[in-house]
Design an enzyme around this catalytic site. Structure first.
Site, mmCIF file in Angstrom:
data_model
loop_
_atom_site.group_PDB
_atom_site.id
_atom_site.type_symbol
_atom_site.label_atom_id
_atom_site.label_comp_id
_atom_site.label_asym_id
_atom_site.label_seq_id
_atom_site.Cartn_x
_atom_site.Cartn_y
_atom_site.Cartn_z
ATOM 1 N N ARG A 122 6.137 -12.486 9.123
ATOM 2 C CA ARG A 122 6.833 -11.252 8.798
ATOM 3 C C ARG A 122 8.149 -11.199 9.563
ATOM 4 N NH1 ARG A 122 2.643 -7.507 10.107
ATOM 5 N NH2 ARG A 122 3.716 -6.287 8.546
ATOM 6 N N GLU A 126 0.871 -1.167 0.000
ATOM 7 C CA GLU A 126 0.000 0.000 0.000
ATOM 8 C C GLU A 126 0.914 1.225 0.000
ATOM 9 O OE1 GLU A 126 -2.264 0.879 3.534
ATOM 10 O OE2 GLU A 126 -3.600 2.230 2.443
ATOM 11 N N LYS A 149 5.073 0.322 9.618
ATOM 12 C CA LYS A 149 5.070 1.589 8.898
ATOM 13 C C LYS A 149 4.568 2.710 9.790
ATOM 14 C CE LYS A 149 3.979 0.010 4.246
ATOM 15 N NZ LYS A 149 2.965 0.182 3.201
#
Length: 602
Positions: free
Chosen positions: A306, A40, A316
């Site tokens: 992850r 994104e 983020k």
RNA sequence: UGGCCGAUGGUGUAACGGUAGCACAGGCGACUUUGACUCGCCUAGUCAUGGUUCGAAUCCAUGUCGGCCAGCCA
């Protein structure tokens, strides 16, 4: 198959996802493998994304398939073109020379064509173009927003099928109706709305008749499901804001779950690889594809753990906080784990790929030791970086037996790991700088650098003997007067003479000054947010140290992004802040230091 | 008192019913005009308890611990 491989001796990596891929190829389920990397554009890419990039592009490469780069831009409130641009640049930086041949892009401007909203499939979607087929035409990533017309058509189809409905519940009401993991849900009062009414309402939502949040389009699945994501999830919401790609064309936007599986389908993705937290979304991913009655083959979702790295933060949101609160200097601060930060720091893409290879891919959360990253960085830099001499904290040494204008030419090896790198000339003069820590008046045992009356070799030059120690009024050592034994120069009669220590140095008149930035980990704790603690309580106050260093003269014309090893100090690269005559260097990473470890033992 | 997922040396991983291996970290040594690099050696592990089996890290059961899920974020 192209092989500028991940690791010199690395066999093809293997993990549970690649096993699924291999099985699908073996059974004929798929003939061509297509993966995708779908960030994104709401922030900069970091080393966690690099793990995903290496996985997705690696699989594409190993199977002569393709990996599409797609912006997952379904929430205009959070996304910006600045991020789109940085993502494109970072992906290229990381994969060029490795997997750029399987990077799937589309022709610039293509795909945002009109689609129908009457429930029929739009006829066209942008084709993936590999660099080899671009023929000089400009390419750009895919955008989920390219598919808004088709996505909308799919939504209409779902309504027609009686599998989606427009719901008038407010966000708060919906939260209440949804229940919780261990509490049952209640049906929305709008759940049994007729197809015709939902169709009409959805059309009017799309036309902008209602305010943000007034209505949503929901899938009609199973309000009794123990899986929250199957309790009639929202598919579309009203957002009357401009989108960075589609402007004001839309005021309804699809949710991730609806857009993602269908974007995968539209692009012909075979293996949709994401992180573990999406595991519970997989039934929804499958439900949407199945209930739209789409022809095979359908994409499948696979999940892996992850990356979490010691002494750093990966989300983020947190990185954004570090940036906006100016705890660091922007997204490319060399202390950040962002790809642009790592690049600026001097880390090579090869090192990051090696790192990704070394940590593997599994399904359980693990905390990776930063030492693994550091090892990969040093290994690659050791192979490619030319050696130079530089002094960070200077101590002046006067070689008393050299004349004021005398110059002794020395030959220095550029890279002992690479004979082809050749040699260069460096000049020894009467006055030189050595590293302050390379002299001790009262040295501890096993210290084999310079001491009063002691000898040490100046690398590439000769052995010197310390005859006199000059101090200032406070008793600090400010200068050493030494004898330089020129007969121990390379090629001279006593060149074979052994001394315990060899130290680096630079000529005072021949050196250039430069700002050098030394970086340390940003946090003092391996897990900055352990037990819910605020990461700001464990910030390392010494994560950045700026020095004025003296560099060997040949460095005067150094250019950004070229990496050097300053002997005995570490790896450095020129920072873009550099100006003519005002070099700025970043220390990528220090060399391993067995002596420091020894002294730390006490 | 819900569902899903996971658990192998200090750390990250491999072994797919048949010798628990590799890497990082750590230790010792060799080499060295970088206390770097390289090389050699060493340390150290299957969450627990049952079961199936000639044989279990692997299959089954139960338990324990950890992660994820209650955005109109992704």
């Amino acid at each position: 198959m192209s092989d500028t491989s991940t690791s010199p001796a690395a066999p093809v990596p293997t993990d549970f996802i690649r096993e699924f891929v291999a099985a699908d190829l073996a059974t004929g389920r798929h003939r061509k493998i297509v993966t995708r990397f779908p960030p994104e554009p709401n922030g900069y890419l970091h080393i966690g994304h690099a793990k995903s990039i290496c996985l997705n592009f690696g699989i594409g490469l190993e199977n002569t398939g393709r990996c599409n780069l797609r912006m997952d831009d379904t929430n205009p409130a959070k996304e910006e073109v600045e991020y789109v641009d940085s993502i494109i640049a970072d992906v290229h930086w990381l994969i060029d020379g490795w997997a750029d041949g399987v990077l799937g892009l589309k022709l610039r401007g293509e795909g945002s064509a009109t689609g129908t909203t009457d429930g029929e499939l739009a006829a066209h979607h942008p084709a993936a173009v590999l660099p080899a087929d671009a023929a000089g035409r400009a390419l750009e990533p895919f955008f989920a927003s390219d598919y808004f017309p088709q996505l909308h058509a799919f939504a209409v189809r779902l309504i027609r099928l009686g599998k989606a409905y427009v719901c008038d519940l407010s966000a708060e009401e919906m939260e209440r109706y949804r229940g919780s993991p261990d509490r049952p849900a209640m049906d929305s009062p709008f759940r049994e709305r007729t197809v015709a009414e939902s169709l009409d309402l959805f059309a009017r939502m799309t036309a902008g008749e209602y305010a943000d949040g007034a209505r949503t389009l929901r899938a009609k699945i199973d309000m009794a499901s123990p899986n929250i994501w199957l309790r009639d999830p929202v598919l579309y919401r009203i957002r009357k804001i401009d989108h960075h790609q589609t402007g004001n064309r839309w005021c309804v936007y699809p949710m991730y779950d609806f857009a993602h599986c269908l974007s995968d389908y539209i692009e012909g993705v075979t293996h949709s690889i994401c992180t573990l937290e999406f595991e519970v979304h997989r039934p929804l991913y499958d439900w949407i594809l199945c209930n739209l009655d789409l022809p095979d083959p359908l994409p499948h979702q696979y999940e892996f753990a992850r990356l979490s790295l010691g002494y750093t933060l990966m989300s983020k949101r947190k990185l954004l906080q570090l940036v906006t609160e100016k705890i660091v200097n922007g997204w490319s601060d060399p202390r950040l784990p962002t790809l642009s930060g790592l690049r600026r720091r001097g880390v090579t893409p090869q090192a990051i790929r090696d790192f990704a290879y070394n940590i593997g891919v599994t399904k359980h959360n693990a905390l990776t030791d930063v030492a693994v990253l550091e090892k990969a960085i040093r290994d690659d830099l050791n192979r490619i970086a030319q050696r130079r001499l530089a002094v960070l904290r200077p101590l002046k040494v006067v070689l008393t037996n050299l004349g004021p204008d005398e110059v002794v030419e020395c030959s220095a090896t550029n890279n002992p790991e690479d004979p082809a790198a050749g040699t260069r000339k460096i000049l020894l003069t009467r006055e030189v700088y050595i590293e302050t820590e390379d002299f001790l008046e009262v040295p501890p045992p096993k210290y084999f650098r310079l001491r009063p009356g002691g000898e040490v070799r100046l690398k590439y030059a000769c052995i010197i003997r310390c005859d006199e120690v000059i101090k200032d009024a406070e008793g600090r050592v400010i200068e050493l007067r030494c004898f330089a034994d020129l007969t121990t120069r390379m090629g001279a009669e006593n060149s074979g003479k052994k001394v315990k220590g060899t130290i680096h140095w630079v000529s005072v008149p021949q050196s250039v000054r430069a700002e050098v930035r030394l970086y340390d980990r940003l946090f003092t704790a391996a897990e900055p947010e352990r037990d819910g603690r605020d990461f700001k309580t464990v910030l390392n106050p010494h994560s950045l140290e700026v020095l004025e260093a003296h560099l060997e003269g040949s460095l005067a014309e150094a250019v950004p992004e070229v990496r050097y090893q300053f002997e005995r100090l570490g790896y450095f690269c020129v920072d873009p802040d550099s100006r003519p005559g005002a070099l700025v260097l970043n220390r990528t990473i220090p060399l391993k230091d067995a002596w420091a470890k020894e002294t730390a033992k006490g």
